[in-house]
Design a protein around this motif. Structure first.
Motif, short mmCIF file in Angstrom:
data_model
loop_
_atom_site.label_atom_id
_atom_site.label_comp_id
_atom_site.label_asym_id
_atom_site.label_seq_id
_atom_site.Cartn_x
_atom_site.Cartn_y
_atom_site.Cartn_z
N VAL A 32 82.53 42.98 -7.34
CA VAL A 32 83.57 44.03 -7.30
C VAL A 32 84.67 43.69 -8.30
N LEU A 33 85.12 42.45 -8.29
CA LEU A 33 86.16 42.04 -9.25
C LEU A 33 85.67 42.19 -10.69
N GLU A 34 84.42 41.80 -10.94
CA GLU A 34 83.87 41.90 -12.28
C GLU A 34 83.85 43.35 -12.76
N LYS A 35 83.42 44.24 -11.89
CA LYS A 35 83.36 45.66 -12.28
C LYS A 35 84.75 46.18 -12.63
N ARG A 36 85.74 45.85 -11.81
CA ARG A 36 87.10 46.31 -12.07
C ARG A 36 87.65 45.70 -13.35
N LEU A 37 87.47 44.39 -13.53
CA LEU A 37 88.08 43.70 -14.65
C LEU A 37 87.34 43.93 -15.96
N ALA A 38 86.14 44.48 -15.89
CA ALA A 38 85.48 44.94 -17.11
C ALA A 38 86.12 46.21 -17.64
N GLN A 39 86.87 46.91 -16.77
CA GLN A 39 87.50 48.17 -17.13
C GLN A 39 89.01 48.03 -17.37
N SER A 40 89.58 46.93 -16.90
CA SER A 40 91.04 46.81 -16.85
C SER A 40 91.45 45.37 -17.12
N ALA A 41 92.54 45.19 -17.85
CA ALA A 41 93.00 43.83 -18.15
C ALA A 41 93.34 43.07 -16.88
N TYR A 42 93.99 43.77 -15.96
CA TYR A 42 94.37 43.16 -14.69
C TYR A 42 93.93 44.07 -13.56
N ALA B 196 99.07 41.79 -7.26
CA ALA B 196 97.65 41.84 -6.90
C ALA B 196 96.89 40.70 -7.56
N ASP B 197 97.23 40.39 -8.79
CA ASP B 197 96.61 39.27 -9.50
C ASP B 197 97.10 37.94 -8.94
N ILE B 198 98.38 37.86 -8.67
CA ILE B 198 98.96 36.63 -8.11
C ILE B 198 98.31 36.29 -6.78
N ALA B 199 98.05 37.30 -5.95
CA ALA B 199 97.44 37.07 -4.64
C ALA B 199 95.99 36.63 -4.75
N THR B 200 95.27 37.17 -5.73
CA THR B 200 93.83 36.94 -5.83
C THR B 200 93.50 35.66 -6.58
N PHE B 201 94.28 35.33 -7.58
CA PHE B 201 93.97 34.18 -8.43
C PHE B 201 93.75 32.88 -7.67
N PRO B 202 94.62 32.50 -6.71
CA PRO B 202 94.40 31.20 -6.06
C PRO B 202 93.07 31.12 -5.30
N HIS C 41 78.83 33.75 -15.05
CA HIS C 41 78.07 34.93 -14.63
C HIS C 41 78.97 36.15 -14.41
N PHE C 42 80.30 35.92 -14.46
CA PHE C 42 81.28 36.99 -14.26
C PHE C 42 82.28 36.92 -15.41
N PRO C 43 81.88 37.32 -16.62
CA PRO C 43 82.72 37.07 -17.80
C PRO C 43 84.08 37.75 -17.75
N SER C 44 84.15 38.91 -17.15
CA SER C 44 85.46 39.59 -17.08
C SER C 44 86.38 38.88 -16.10
N VAL C 45 85.81 38.39 -15.00
CA VAL C 45 86.61 37.61 -14.05
C VAL C 45 87.08 36.32 -14.72
N LYS C 46 86.21 35.69 -15.50
CA LYS C 46 86.59 34.46 -16.18
C LYS C 46 87.71 34.70 -17.19
N ARG C 47 87.61 35.79 -17.95
CA ARG C 47 88.67 36.12 -18.91
C ARG C 47 90.00 36.30 -18.19
N TRP C 48 89.98 37.03 -17.09
CA TRP C 48 91.18 37.26 -16.27
C TRP C 48 91.70 35.95 -15.69
N HIS C 49 90.81 35.17 -15.09
CA HIS C 49 91.19 33.89 -14.49
C HIS C 49 91.86 32.98 -15.52
#
Length: 235
Positions: A146-156, A165-171, A185-193
């Motif tokens: 779910v995170l990957e799908k969203r972050l492939a479409q959006s920077a945050y 929302a990012d501050i809460a999820t990152f940890p 395996h989740f390149p958009s999540v990795k970019r965001w992380h």
């Protein structure tokens, strides 16, 4: 200079949410360690702040209308601190605000509880139950998709801008190997992380109480205080 906010906390993902936001906002704060392995969350002085005996909780001596305010639940604390300061980390109105709150609730209702259940059954439960481990491992994978799908479409998560929302999820996404996740395996999540991990305020936030982090296997006392019958006593 405003009076410091007292933060009752421990170095867990939910604690780090508040540490990070306070660093991002530049607010003065004082950390009051609550060693959850030692059972300090059951002390009367902590229960007077949060009857739910969970960290984090805050005490703001300069709350609404200048009156002191005690507040628990990490999501509520993030919203409060942004509204107190007028920070754009919680957009003030419109679609951006609703998207931010949507993804904050996604973390509160999904990512946190499900990742936590996986951590418990895979790492801490005295009995290894394959059904439970598989169930929560699958849910952790699903939530990453779910995170990957969203972050492939959006920077945050809430759009082009970094928010609570990012501050809460990152940890919770941090240290993915603890949940058997390879972020390759989740390149958009990795970019965001990686973008969030590089922020100076985030680095300061996750360093809060890092020297108190438990090292080595969990003791029986810690297991009892965090997961045993002690949790369920009437208080």
């Amino acid at each position: 200079m405003p009076a410091p906010i007292r933060v009752h906390s421990w170095p867990t993902p939910n604690g780090h949410k508040v540490h990070i936001l306070l660093e991002e906002l530049g607010l003065p704060y004082e950390v009051v360690p609550v060693n959850i392995g030692a059972g300090e969350q059951f002390r009367p002085e902590f229960l007077a702040i949060t009857p739910n005996h969970r960290i984090p909780a805050i005490e703001d001596p300069e709350g609404p209308e200048g009156r002191p305010l005690a507040l628990f639940e990490s999501g509520a604390i993030l919203i409060y601190l942004c509204e107190k300061t007028g920070s754009s980390l919680l957009p003030a109105a419109g679609e951006a605000r609703h998207l931010c709150l949507q993804w904050l609730m996604f973390q509160m209702g999904g990512v946190g509880p499900m990742f936590g259940q996986y951590n418990h059954f895979a790492a801490y439960a005295p009995e290894k139950i394959p059904y439970a481990i598989t169930r929560y491992a699958n849910e952790v994978q699903r939530l990453h998709r779910v995170l990957e799908k969203r972050l492939a479409q959006s920077a945050y998560l809430a759009g082009p801008d970094y928010t609570i929302a990012d501050i809460a999820t990152f940890p919770w996404v941090r240290n993915p190997d603890r949940r058997g996740i390879d972020l390759a395996h989740f390149p958009s999540v990795k970019r965001w992380h990686d973008a969030i991990a590089a922020r100076a305020a985030v680095q300061r936030g996750v360093a809060v109480l890092a020297d108190r982090q438990r090292q080595g296997p969990m003791s029986e006392e810690e297991r009892e205080n965090m997961f045993g019958a002690t949790q369920f006593k009437a208080r």
